[in-house]
Scaffold this active site. Sequence first.
Site, PDB file in Angstrom:
ATOM      1  N   THR A   4     -60.927 -30.835  -4.341  1.00  0.00           N
ATOM      2  CA  THR A   4     -60.668 -32.233  -4.645  1.00  0.00           C
ATOM      3  C   THR A   4     -62.035 -32.794  -4.940  1.00  0.00           C
ATOM      4  O   THR A   4     -63.034 -32.199  -4.591  1.00  0.00           O
ATOM      5  CB  THR A   4     -60.048 -32.851  -3.374  1.00  0.00           C
ATOM      6  OG1 THR A   4     -58.830 -32.167  -3.100  1.00  0.00           O
ATOM      7  CG2 THR A   4     -59.796 -34.335  -3.479  1.00  0.00           C
ATOM      8  N   ASN A  57     -55.980 -29.511  -6.037  1.00  0.00           N
ATOM      9  CA  ASN A  57     -55.715 -28.856  -4.762  1.00  0.00           C
ATOM     10  C   ASN A  57     -56.646 -27.665  -4.565  1.00  0.00           C
ATOM     11  O   ASN A  57     -57.752 -27.839  -4.096  1.00  0.00           O
ATOM     12  CB  ASN A  57     -54.244 -28.478  -4.590  1.00  0.00           C
ATOM     13  CG  ASN A  57     -53.920 -28.222  -3.121  1.00  0.00           C
ATOM     14  OD1 ASN A  57     -54.591 -28.762  -2.252  1.00  0.00           O
ATOM     15  ND2 ASN A  57     -52.929 -27.419  -2.834  1.00  0.00           N
ATOM     16  N   GLU A  61     -50.478 -28.306  -6.379  1.00  0.00           N
ATOM     17  CA  GLU A  61     -50.232 -29.318  -5.342  1.00  0.00           C
ATOM     18  C   GLU A  61     -48.951 -29.056  -4.562  1.00  0.00           C
ATOM     19  O   GLU A  61     -48.741 -29.629  -3.497  1.00  0.00           O
ATOM     20  CB  GLU A  61     -50.166 -30.706  -5.983  1.00  0.00           C
ATOM     21  CG  GLU A  61     -50.801 -31.801  -5.168  1.00  0.00           C
ATOM     22  CD  GLU A  61     -52.298 -31.608  -5.016  1.00  0.00           C
ATOM     23  OE1 GLU A  61     -52.757 -31.505  -3.870  1.00  0.00           O
ATOM     24  OE2 GLU A  61     -53.006 -31.561  -6.031  1.00  0.00           O
TER      25      GLU A  61
HETATM   26  N1  GLY Z   1     -54.771 -31.519  -1.979  1.00  0.00           N
HETATM   27  C1  GLY Z   1     -55.574 -32.171  -0.987  1.00  0.00           C
HETATM   28  C2  GLY Z   1     -54.992 -33.498  -0.560  1.00  0.00           C
HETATM   29  O1  GLY Z   1     -54.180 -34.057  -1.286  1.00  0.00           O
HETATM   30  O2  GLY Z   1     -55.350 -33.992   0.473  1.00  0.00           O
END
Ligand code: GLY
Length: 586
Positions: free
Chosen positions: A395, A415, A434
């Site tokens: 991220t 992700n 995700e």
């Molecule tokens: N994929 C990491 C988050 O959404 O926290």
Amino acid sequence: MPDSTHDAHCAPFVPLPLALIRRLGAATLVVALAGSFVPAAPALARTPPPKAVLDASAVAVPDRYSADTAQQIFAAGGNAVDAAVAIAFTLAVTYPDAGNIGGGGFMTLYVDGKPYFLDYRERAPQQATRDMYLDDKGNPVPGMSLVGFRAVAVPGTVDGMWEAQRRFGKLKWKQVLAPAIKYATDGFVVEPWLQKRAEYASKSFAGKTNFSVYFAGLKAGATFRQPELAQTLSRIASDGGREFYEGKTADLISSQMYGHGLLSKTDLVQYKAVWRQPVTADWNGYRIVTAPPPSSGGVGLIQLLKMKADLKPAFAGLDLNSSAYIHLVAQIEDRVFADRQQYMGDPDSYHVPVDKLIDDAYLAQRADEVTPDEVPGATPVKPGLGDSMPERAETTHFSVVDKWGNAVSNTYTLNGPFGSGVVVDNAGFALNDEMDDFVAKAGTPNQFGVTSGDVNTIAPGRRPLSSMTPTILLKDGKVSLVIGTPGGSRIFTSIFQVMTNLYDFGMPPADALAAMRFHHQLLPPKTIYWEPYHPITGELAGQLKGLGYTLEGQKFNGDVQMIRVEGTTPEPAADPRGAGVGRVFH
Ligand code: GLY
């Protein structure tokens, strides 16, 4: 397919000339007459506040290219939202393991004195089913929600940027995409850290996706060009953000997914980013403005900060990051993660009791359970509101303020590193994974070791629970801090620690970022994670083990990008753990 030339002596990248930016701004938008997507609308005419309230605009961003982009946008008269959108598109080119157009995220804004929150989180495709990652014995199939076509959720980034820029931007849409298109067309020089990330991803995707066809050229010192991505961004620039969902880009995505993944053209056509009420709370003389569900991060951050404030007497006299200090914080974190697991999910599917979860009386009562004598793991920590209801983290985050006092805190993601590893053929960008942020089977941990109950199971159209926590602090109605980080479930525990360093320990921003960070969550129990940047060793390690904790190394504990505003002066600071850049524009 990208084109890369290894040339250690190649000329440095020349930022887009301002004269060209101005010309693009004046250009008539090319609006496609055919097709069903919404034609590009000119930015709404808005009257800027009469005069600057800060000495300068500023950014804290994860790479130098996006800082150059921000410089061009501010020089062209853009505001914080224009800069944020331009940064997001630039990172999709120059920071392709996390910057994206194939993923999603959250944007917290403060514009003309009002807080806003934009949810452009990915959604599960209509064909998704609750048990889609389970084998015939009902167990999760390892890797299935992380790699390849079936891991992909409906991307939200382009619609999010389109919404934000149309609503609040001052420049033309085409202007804010121009720097990204230039980087994709002319290329950028690859840094060693990006080569390492690409090599790591390449190993995990080998033989499973087309990742290497597109990203094998990410070699340190090479100029990496992405002509297909340049064409995709040019279409989006000319035809508007809905081109991604309804135009040629949508066709390229859906035809590649057909017969392999679940994502269809209908899913893309139906995708819309959502404006939500941010979560707000008063703390320590500041107004916190942060991420609501489907993020667990805003609630988690407020719970951590308030419980620590409630425990002031217990923390009094404790050194930062001493074993006794870590022991108290770990107990607070147990309670936050117990609530997260039980109550947090997509607010459009469940009622998430946000007000109750950040209620002062409730948190005081939860803080009362925390004691220096607690034996880690001896008493299971349960969610606090009773049984009411049936996510290496690639991220990235950036923070922006402009001289008119507006701010943008944006965290977005694919992700995993380069998402699912699936690159859209002839469009040149990676799609997210995700779907792994859902719980494949209630009670089973995802890649971050966090688990959820029914509240975060897979259903068509549902958004997976996130930890992303783009946050803005206000003091007397003015922006005082803009902060966020990548890190999955480490996101809000990292932000909590940096804020504690700033406000409880009075550290300057650079020291607050550089200080040791640790992480603890409910599961696995009794475990304190340490980071390579600042390992827990020696006496401290011995003391924590003596208290009953297990110590575990982790590769990563955030890459915080923040801007503190002192009086009228913005002070950007980038985490020394990453390649981030803080820059001020007078
Ligand atoms: N994929 C990491 C988050 O959404 O926290």
